[in-house]
Structures are given as C-alpha cells and as structure tokens.
Design a protein around this motif. Sequence first.
Motif, PDB file in Angstrom:
ATOM      1  N   LEU A  50       0.847  -1.187   0.000  1.00  0.00           N
ATOM      2  CA  LEU A  50       0.000   0.000   0.000  1.00  0.00           C
ATOM      3  C   LEU A  50       0.887   1.243   0.000  1.00  0.00           C
ATOM      4  O   LEU A  50       2.067   1.176   0.372  1.00  0.00           O
ATOM      5  CB  LEU A  50      -0.898   0.037   1.244  1.00  0.00           C
ATOM      6  CG  LEU A  50      -2.005  -1.018   1.364  1.00  0.00           C
ATOM      7  CD1 LEU A  50      -2.533  -1.054   2.795  1.00  0.00           C
ATOM      8  CD2 LEU A  50      -3.141  -0.714   0.393  1.00  0.00           C
ATOM      9  N   LEU A  51       0.320   2.383  -0.336  1.00  0.00           N
ATOM     10  CA  LEU A  51       1.099   3.617  -0.299  1.00  0.00           C
ATOM     11  C   LEU A  51       1.434   4.039   1.124  1.00  0.00           C
ATOM     12  O   LEU A  51       2.311   4.894   1.322  1.00  0.00           O
ATOM     13  CB  LEU A  51       0.354   4.729  -1.029  1.00  0.00           C
ATOM     14  CG  LEU A  51       0.391   4.616  -2.554  1.00  0.00           C
ATOM     15  CD1 LEU A  51      -0.412   5.742  -3.199  1.00  0.00           C
ATOM     16  CD2 LEU A  51       1.826   4.642  -3.068  1.00  0.00           C
ATOM     17  N   SER A  52       0.775   3.455   2.130  1.00  0.00           N
ATOM     18  CA  SER A  52       1.158   3.713   3.513  1.00  0.00           C
ATOM     19  C   SER A  52       2.550   3.157   3.816  1.00  0.00           C
ATOM     20  O   SER A  52       3.142   3.504   4.844  1.00  0.00           O
ATOM     21  CB  SER A  52       0.133   3.118   4.480  1.00  0.00           C
ATOM     22  OG  SER A  52      -0.062   1.742   4.204  1.00  0.00           O
ATOM     23  N   GLY A  53       3.076   2.320   2.933  1.00  0.00           N
ATOM     24  CA  GLY A  53       4.406   1.746   3.121  1.00  0.00           C
ATOM     25  C   GLY A  53       5.541   2.624   2.643  1.00  0.00           C
ATOM     26  O   GLY A  53       6.714   2.260   2.814  1.00  0.00           O
ATOM     27  N   VAL A  54       5.211   3.773   2.033  1.00  0.00           N
ATOM     28  CA  VAL A  54       6.253   4.687   1.574  1.00  0.00           C
ATOM     29  C   VAL A  54       5.881   6.115   1.958  1.00  0.00           C
ATOM     30  O   VAL A  54       4.726   6.413   2.260  1.00  0.00           O
ATOM     31  CB  VAL A  54       6.459   4.617   0.040  1.00  0.00           C
ATOM     32  CG1 VAL A  54       6.922   3.239  -0.381  1.00  0.00           C
ATOM     33  CG2 VAL A  54       5.183   5.014  -0.703  1.00  0.00           C
ATOM     34  N   ARG A  55       6.872   6.988   1.935  1.00  0.00           N
ATOM     35  CA  ARG A  55       6.623   8.418   2.037  1.00  0.00           C
ATOM     36  C   ARG A  55       7.430   9.104   0.949  1.00  0.00           C
ATOM     37  O   ARG A  55       8.483   8.600   0.532  1.00  0.00           O
ATOM     38  CB  ARG A  55       6.962   8.970   3.419  1.00  0.00           C
ATOM     39  CG  ARG A  55       8.390   8.757   3.857  1.00  0.00           C
ATOM     40  CD  ARG A  55       8.556   9.095   5.337  1.00  0.00           C
ATOM     41  NE  ARG A  55       9.903   8.808   5.807  1.00  0.00           N
ATOM     42  CZ  ARG A  55      10.879   9.703   5.878  1.00  0.00           C
ATOM     43  NH1 ARG A  55      10.639  10.948   5.490  1.00  0.00           N
ATOM     44  NH2 ARG A  55      12.070   9.369   6.323  1.00  0.00           N
ATOM     45  N   ILE A  56       6.936  10.218   0.487  1.00  0.00           N
ATOM     46  CA  ILE A  56       7.618  10.971  -0.565  1.00  0.00           C
ATOM     47  C   ILE A  56       7.877  12.368  -0.028  1.00  0.00           C
ATOM     48  O   ILE A  56       6.946  13.065   0.389  1.00  0.00           O
ATOM     49  CB  ILE A  56       6.776  11.027  -1.846  1.00  0.00           C
ATOM     50  CG1 ILE A  56       6.466   9.612  -2.347  1.00  0.00           C
ATOM     51  CG2 ILE A  56       7.518  11.803  -2.929  1.00  0.00           C
ATOM     52  CD1 ILE A  56       5.542   9.562  -3.563  1.00  0.00           C
ATOM     53  N   THR A  57       9.151  12.756  -0.003  1.00  0.00           N
ATOM     54  CA  THR A  57       9.524  14.052   0.541  1.00  0.00           C
ATOM     55  C   THR A  57      10.097  14.940  -0.553  1.00  0.00           C
ATOM     56  O   THR A  57      10.740  14.465  -1.489  1.00  0.00           O
ATOM     57  CB  THR A  57      10.562  13.893   1.664  1.00  0.00           C
ATOM     58  OG1 THR A  57      11.695  13.162   1.163  1.00  0.00           O
ATOM     59  CG2 THR A  57       9.961  13.136   2.839  1.00  0.00           C
TER      60      THR A  57
ATOM     61  N   GLY B 231       7.602  -0.445   8.078  1.00  0.00           N
ATOM     62  CA  GLY B 231       6.763  -0.976   7.013  1.00  0.00           C
ATOM     63  C   GLY B 231       7.382  -2.201   6.397  1.00  0.00           C
ATOM     64  O   GLY B 231       8.538  -2.546   6.648  1.00  0.00           O
ATOM     65  N   PRO B 232       6.631  -2.930   5.592  1.00  0.00           N
ATOM     66  CA  PRO B 232       7.162  -4.104   4.924  1.00  0.00           C
ATOM     67  C   PRO B 232       8.262  -3.716   3.959  1.00  0.00           C
ATOM     68  O   PRO B 232       8.240  -2.637   3.362  1.00  0.00           O
ATOM     69  CB  PRO B 232       5.948  -4.684   4.192  1.00  0.00           C
ATOM     70  CG  PRO B 232       5.031  -3.522   4.020  1.00  0.00           C
ATOM     71  CD  PRO B 232       5.250  -2.638   5.202  1.00  0.00           C
ATOM     72  N   GLY B 233       9.217  -4.565   3.806  1.00  0.00           N
ATOM     73  CA  GLY B 233      10.335  -4.300   2.911  1.00  0.00           C
ATOM     74  C   GLY B 233       9.898  -4.187   1.481  1.00  0.00           C
ATOM     75  O   GLY B 233       8.949  -4.842   1.053  1.00  0.00           O
ATOM     76  N   PRO B 234      10.560  -3.339   0.707  1.00  0.00           N
ATOM     77  CA  PRO B 234      10.190  -3.188  -0.704  1.00  0.00           C
ATOM     78  C   PRO B 234      10.563  -4.399  -1.508  1.00  0.00           C
ATOM     79  O   PRO B 234      11.511  -5.123  -1.184  1.00  0.00           O
ATOM     80  CB  PRO B 234      11.016  -1.959  -1.141  1.00  0.00           C
ATOM     81  CG  PRO B 234      12.195  -1.967  -0.220  1.00  0.00           C
ATOM     82  CD  PRO B 234      11.699  -2.497   1.083  1.00  0.00           C
TER      83      PRO B 234
END
Length: 229
Positions: free
Chosen positions: A201-208, A222-225
């Motif tokens: 899900l997109l909750s597993g990443v953040r974009i800065t 979060g779970p590993g990519p």
Amino acid sequence: MSSPVLDRPFAAILFDMDGTLVDSTAAIARCWTTWALEHGITGEQLVAAHGHGRPAPEIVAELVGAGSAEQAAARILELEIADVEGVVQLPGVPDLLAGLPAEAWAIVTSCSRPLADARRYAAGLAEPTALVTFDDVENGKPAPDCFLLGAQRLGVDPADCLVVEDAPAGLAAARAAGCATLAVRTTHPEGPLEADLVVPLLSGVRITAGPDGLRVRQQDGGPGPQRQV
C-alpha cells in the motif's frame, strides 16, 4: 532488496486513480455486474475481458462488438457515475498527497473525465494540478499517451517522473513512456507486477520534497520493498 526508485530524485509523480489513490472496487463490481446482465454478457466473458486498468470503452467494444459499442459504453458510464457509494481514499494516500508540492503531481486515469470527477469528489481527493483522462488521449493504457501527456502538462520530462500504478496495463504504459514505476498490490495481491518497486500500500512509503526533487522513502516499520522486473 534495494530499488532504483529509492536512490534517485524525481521531478514529478504521476498517479493512477482507481486502485492506487481510491478504492472503487465494490462500486466497479456492482456497475459492471448490472451492465453485463442488461447486455447478456456472462460472468466468464466479463472476467476474461475486464483487465483492470483498461479503458471501459475498449472492454465494452470487445464484449458487444463495434456496432453496439457506443450505446453500451454510454450505459456503463451512466451506471458508474451514479454509483460512488463506498469510494474512499486508500490507506496512506491523504498524508502522502498532503506532503507533495501541488505542482509536482498529477492524476492519470483510464476513466472518462465525468467518471474521474465523480470518484475523486466522492473520495475527497485533493485537487491535482493536472488531470489526464481517457477523453484526453487517442490511445488508452497500455499505450504511453496518457503518461506522456501528464508529464507535458506538468512541464517535466517523462524520464524524470515516477508513475504509481496498481495494474499491469498501467505499468506497461508507464514503461513505454520512459517513466520509473512504483506498484501497489491493491488489485493484484499476488503474482508478478513488472515495476521498479512493489509495495502493499502507499502507507508503506513516504515521498519528501527537497532541493533536488522528490524522493521516495520506505516507511519505518513498514514491509520491505520488493523489486520485480
């Protein structure tokens, strides 16, 4: 496993909508079931033709033939615009979009403009700087037209864009446009997704946003990519 998506900056993010930013699965299933019953289409035929991410007019033409396609496509559009019950933003989406500069992201969808508006308003999505729909291009996904246009409308090179998608057709379109790819496993929880990075899900990443552009980070805990190519 590391991914090139995590190691470079991007000028812009091009998001698919259904299955990526919003959960419209139940509404889609209701509308297409009604449509199939009205047009004498079996469940097996519908499943075989309904590849997620493909434009509805293409699916309709495949099922009913060119002679009846226009009227049949108008009917599925009518049904889908009228039924947005339960269409909501997917986990992680509100926070992710809130952290992005407005000029640095777009929605690129296989929906028509009226349907895209109905679903994004129902889900309460933030207003994108650019919105590309099936109405704007000659060829829908998996052709690259939509993502090329999305990059153009944001004034950036497609090679400097990250496409976020949930479906094979959309990922193929992104690759053809020369974009990097991030896939979410919302509509395809199992099996291969050909992308530079795959997350549940997109909750597993953040974009800065930084001085060199937008960078994708894995969320702590979060779970590993997964990189799948």
